[in-house]
Structure formats: structure tokens, C-alpha cells
Design an enzyme around this catalytic site. Structure first.
Site, mmCIF file in Angstrom:
data_model
loop_
_atom_site.group_PDB
_atom_site.id
_atom_site.type_symbol
_atom_site.label_atom_id
_atom_site.label_comp_id
_atom_site.label_asym_id
_atom_site.label_seq_id
_atom_site.Cartn_x
_atom_site.Cartn_y
_atom_site.Cartn_z
ATOM 1 N N MET A 144 0.837 -1.182 0.000
ATOM 2 C CA MET A 144 0.000 0.000 0.000
ATOM 3 C C MET A 144 0.870 1.228 0.000
ATOM 4 O O MET A 144 1.363 1.617 1.042
ATOM 5 C CB MET A 144 -0.906 -0.040 1.235
ATOM 6 C CG MET A 144 -1.518 1.286 1.631
ATOM 7 S SD MET A 144 -2.513 1.971 0.327
ATOM 8 C CE MET A 144 -2.764 3.604 0.924
ATOM 9 N N PRO A 145 1.126 1.804 -1.114
ATOM 10 C CA PRO A 145 1.814 3.091 -1.076
ATOM 11 C C PRO A 145 0.819 4.247 -1.000
ATOM 12 O O PRO A 145 -0.294 4.163 -1.517
ATOM 13 C CB PRO A 145 2.574 3.122 -2.401
ATOM 14 C CG PRO A 145 1.776 2.253 -3.302
ATOM 15 C CD PRO A 145 1.102 1.225 -2.443
ATOM 16 N N LEU A 146 1.239 5.264 -0.338
ATOM 17 C CA LEU A 146 0.551 6.560 -0.372
ATOM 18 C C LEU A 146 1.584 7.522 -0.919
ATOM 19 O O LEU A 146 2.708 7.594 -0.414
ATOM 20 C CB LEU A 146 0.093 6.995 1.016
ATOM 21 C CG LEU A 146 -0.441 8.426 1.124
ATOM 22 C CD1 LEU A 146 -1.702 8.601 0.270
ATOM 23 C CD2 LEU A 146 -0.719 8.779 2.574
#
Length: 127
Positions: A1-3
């Protein structure tokens, strides 16, 4: 999960900003195995007086076209994956948006999986 946060000075149109986001996302998918549809970005524009950077830090000459990319990732990617990511982002921005590689500043922030909540007040990745 990148932001992902992408920050730049005001003056670029929406198409430019959207393309920058697409390039960063595609580089993450190809270089680090980010899953398709795992796409969360914040793109911010700033006035020159609120976009502060050293134009020559480490002997790299930066211009007002600087793009700062900050990626929050789960821990665990190799140094080689990170290097491939940096290269893919810089080359992609250069080829598609004519951003000089010197004007691409990237910072990765690695966090433990339990530090994410995707909604509902639940830590979906917590063990």
C-alpha cells in the site's frame, strides 16, 4: 500500500499534474511490485514562497521545475528495487514531461504493515 505525495510549484496545468502521478504510479508497479489499483496520491501545488528548496544541495542544480515525490511504503523492498524505482520515476518524468532529472527529488518512508487503516477504523494489515 503506497501513499504518494507529489509536490510542485504552481503553474503546471491539470494534465501535467495527472501525467506526473501516472508516471510515478507506473514506476511503482513495474519497479517494486505495487499491485494494480493500489493507487492513492495527493498532488499539491505551492506558491514559490511556500516551496522551499536548496538549488544546489549535493552539487545537484535544481530549478523551479522541481518535483518532490514522497512515497509511504510497507517495509521490505530491496535497495535494488528502490534504485530501480528512483530511476524509473526520473526517466519517466524526463521523457514524458521534459522534467530534468536534477529536478526530481524522491523520498521513501517505510512503515510497518499495522500502521495502515484503509477505512472503517480497522488496521486491515495488522497480524
Amino acid at each position: 500500500m503506497p501513499l504518494v505525495r507529489i509536490d510542485l510549484q504552481k503553474g503546471k496545468d491539470a494534465k501535467y499534474r495527472q501525467k506526473a502521478g501516472q508516471i510515478v504510479y507506473q514506476a511503482m508497479v513495474e519497479a517494486t511490485g505495487v499491485p494494480n489499483n493500489d493507487h492513492f496520491q495527493i498532488i499539491g501545488e505551492h506558491s514559490a514562497e511556500n516551496f522551499i528548496f536548496d538549488p544546489d544541495y549535493l552539487g545537484i542544480h535544481r530549478s523551479s521545475d522541481l518535483i518532490i515525490v514522497q512515497i509511504f511504503f510497507n517495509e521490505g523492498r530491496s535497495v535494488a528495487q528502490k534504485q530501480a524505482l528512483y530511476k524509473a520515476i526520473a526517466e519517466g518524468l524526463s521523457a514524458s514531461l521534459q522534467v530534468r532529472p536534477e529536478d526530481v527529488f524522491i523520498s521513501l518512508v517505510e512503515v510497518k504493515k499495522e500502521n495502515w487503516s484503509f477505512g472503517n477504523g480497522v488496521a486491515q494489515y495488522a497480524a
